[in-house]
Design an enzyme around this catalytic site. Structure first.
Site, PDB file in Angstrom:
ATOM      1  N   SER A 174       1.457   7.770  -2.946  1.00  0.00           N
ATOM      2  CA  SER A 174       0.807   7.630  -4.244  1.00  0.00           C
ATOM      3  C   SER A 174       1.770   7.999  -5.376  1.00  0.00           C
ATOM      4  CB  SER A 174      -0.462   8.486  -4.276  1.00  0.00           C
ATOM      5  OG  SER A 174      -1.254   8.162  -5.383  1.00  0.00           O
ATOM      6  N   ASP A 270      -4.868  -2.153  -2.950  1.00  0.00           N
ATOM      7  CA  ASP A 270      -4.727  -0.706  -3.042  1.00  0.00           C
ATOM      8  C   ASP A 270      -5.974  -0.120  -3.698  1.00  0.00           C
ATOM      9  OD1 ASP A 270      -3.948   1.879  -4.446  1.00  0.00           O
ATOM     10  OD2 ASP A 270      -2.140   1.506  -3.256  1.00  0.00           O
ATOM     11  N   HIS A 337      -5.385   3.399   0.569  1.00  0.00           N
ATOM     12  CA  HIS A 337      -4.373   4.015  -0.284  1.00  0.00           C
ATOM     13  C   HIS A 337      -3.708   5.132   0.506  1.00  0.00           C
ATOM     14  CE1 HIS A 337      -2.419   5.187  -4.021  1.00  0.00           C
ATOM     15  NE2 HIS A 337      -2.851   6.430  -3.882  1.00  0.00           N
TER      16      HIS A 337
END
Length: 394
Positions: A174, A270, A337
């Site tokens: 991330s 995502d 994600h």
């Protein structure tokens, strides 16, 4: 009632320990206390921290560094909101962290990296490790020092043996994945030339896309991050030399110029980007996207059409790194994600695959030069039955 709740809590604790014992292990925290003298501190002024599991056997001179994620803060208000949490203070971080997936120490679950030195660097600056503001505002007592944290942690690890590294892999998830792309070449420079260095960004390829309302929310947000943390001077010069430094927070404008070998692992759908770039709350004031963002199976036909359009934008943005002999790609059609840190998606009997290849094997083959790995799923959701599509709670 107290007895009942205590029983539930005890059950959950036992179940957690069973799961961790089967697929992961706990690693204690290390505080980089000497970094404070260098001004390398979290938002609240506390020292940076990481969790390290020593390598063993043939992996004692190999290093896997993972940069933790956790979004960003873009002004004094949002940074103050993080200041007294684990995302702004090492005082609030747990003392033990579970390692699994990419960080597993079991060959069965992590065949290429199981015996490496494995380090998870905690994220407490809110700028993807790019900030460096000398002055401290007395009204907030906030420290914007992300770049100094990155440098201080690397220095500390070099002293603890990374200076003798034969192999090194900088990774992150991330906001940490974005940091990998932004710092990949710097990381290469900080290690001995004799070390084989590569980088892997998991769910860090954030794209410059408009919201469902047609606004440039994420561009404006990143502009505030860059301004607040004074990040421009720490972003890749190959990008900032061309103009607006805000655009250099978007990997599509940076990744093609990264010279160190780089692997991009990302879901084309995502889930973080759908929730926060395509349909953030500010663009959906009536909450019509609420259920869809939590569970893609709850999306209407119109919402799915918008999400399919986002995927096309993502695939277009990634074209800049396609075909490069030093770049690896694993882009699947999942609603998720971060896929490297969890055993279920990194390597398990039911983990996601592309062309019958798991994420673990794709990254391993690419790192060890066992073949070119550039896999992009060409079909749209819900075609990939191997996906672990995320279902979120409020």
């Amino acid at each position: 009632m107290v007895y009942k709740n205590s029983g539930v809590s005890l059950f959950l604790l036992i179940w957690t320990l069973v799961i961790v014992g089967a697929n992961g292990y706990f690693v204690g925290i290390t505080y980089v206390d000497n970094a404070v003298a260098k001004g390398a501190v979290c938002l609240d002024g506390s020292p940076p921290a990481y969790h390290m599991a020593p390598g063993f056997g043939s992996g004692v001179n190999n290093w896997l560094i993972l940069l933790e994620g956790g979004a960003w803060c873009n002004n004094a208000t949002t940074c103050l909101a993080r200041k007294n949490t684990r995302l702004g203070s090492s005082k609030e971080m747990v003392k033990q962290l579970s390692f699994s997936g990419f960080l597993s120490d079991k060959e069965k679950f992590n065949p290429d990296f199981f015996n490496w030195n494995k380090v998870k660097v905690r994220y407490c600056d809110g700028s993807s490790f790019t900030g460096d503001v000398e002055a401290v505002d007395p009204a907030t007592n906030l420290y914007y020092r992300g770049q100094r944290i990155f440098n201080a942690v690397v220095d500390d690890l070099l002293e603890k043996g990374m200076k003798n590294a034969q192999n090194a892999l900088l990774s992150g998830c991330s906001a940490g994945g974005l940091s990998v792309i932004l710092h990949c070449d710097k990381f290469r420079e900080l290690l001995p030339q004799s070390t084989k260095v590569k980088c892997m960004a998991d769910a860090g390829f954030f794209i410059n896309s408009k919201t469902i309302a047609g606004t440039e929310y994420i561009k404006e947000f990143f502009s505030d991050v860059v301004t607040t943390h004074q990040s421009a001077k720490n972003l890749p010069a190959s990008c900032t030399s061309k103009g607006d430094p805000t655009l250099c927070f978007f990997p599509q404008n940076v990744a093609p110029q990264v010279t160190t070998p780089l692997f991009i692992l990302n879901a084309a759908y995502d889930s973080y980007q759908v929730k926060n770039i395509l349909a953030p709350g500010i663009a959906d004031p009536h909450g019509t996207w609420h259920d869809c963002k939590l569970d893609i199976t709850k999306c209407s036909d119109t919402q799915l059409q918008a999400i399919q359009g986002f995927r096309k934008e993502f695939l277009n943005a990634i074209k800049g790194v396609e075909g490069s002999p030093t770049k690896g790609l694993f882009i699947n059609s999942c609603y998720s994600h971060c896929q490297s840190g969890m055993q279920e998606t990194w390597l398990r009997e039911d983990s996601p695959v592309l062309d019958n290849m798991s994420i673990s094997k794709a990254v391993g083959d690419w790192y060890f030069d066992r073949g070119t790995v550039q896999k992009i799923e060409q079909c749209e959701y819900p075609c990939d039955k191997s996906c672990h599509n995320r279902v979120f709670t409020d």
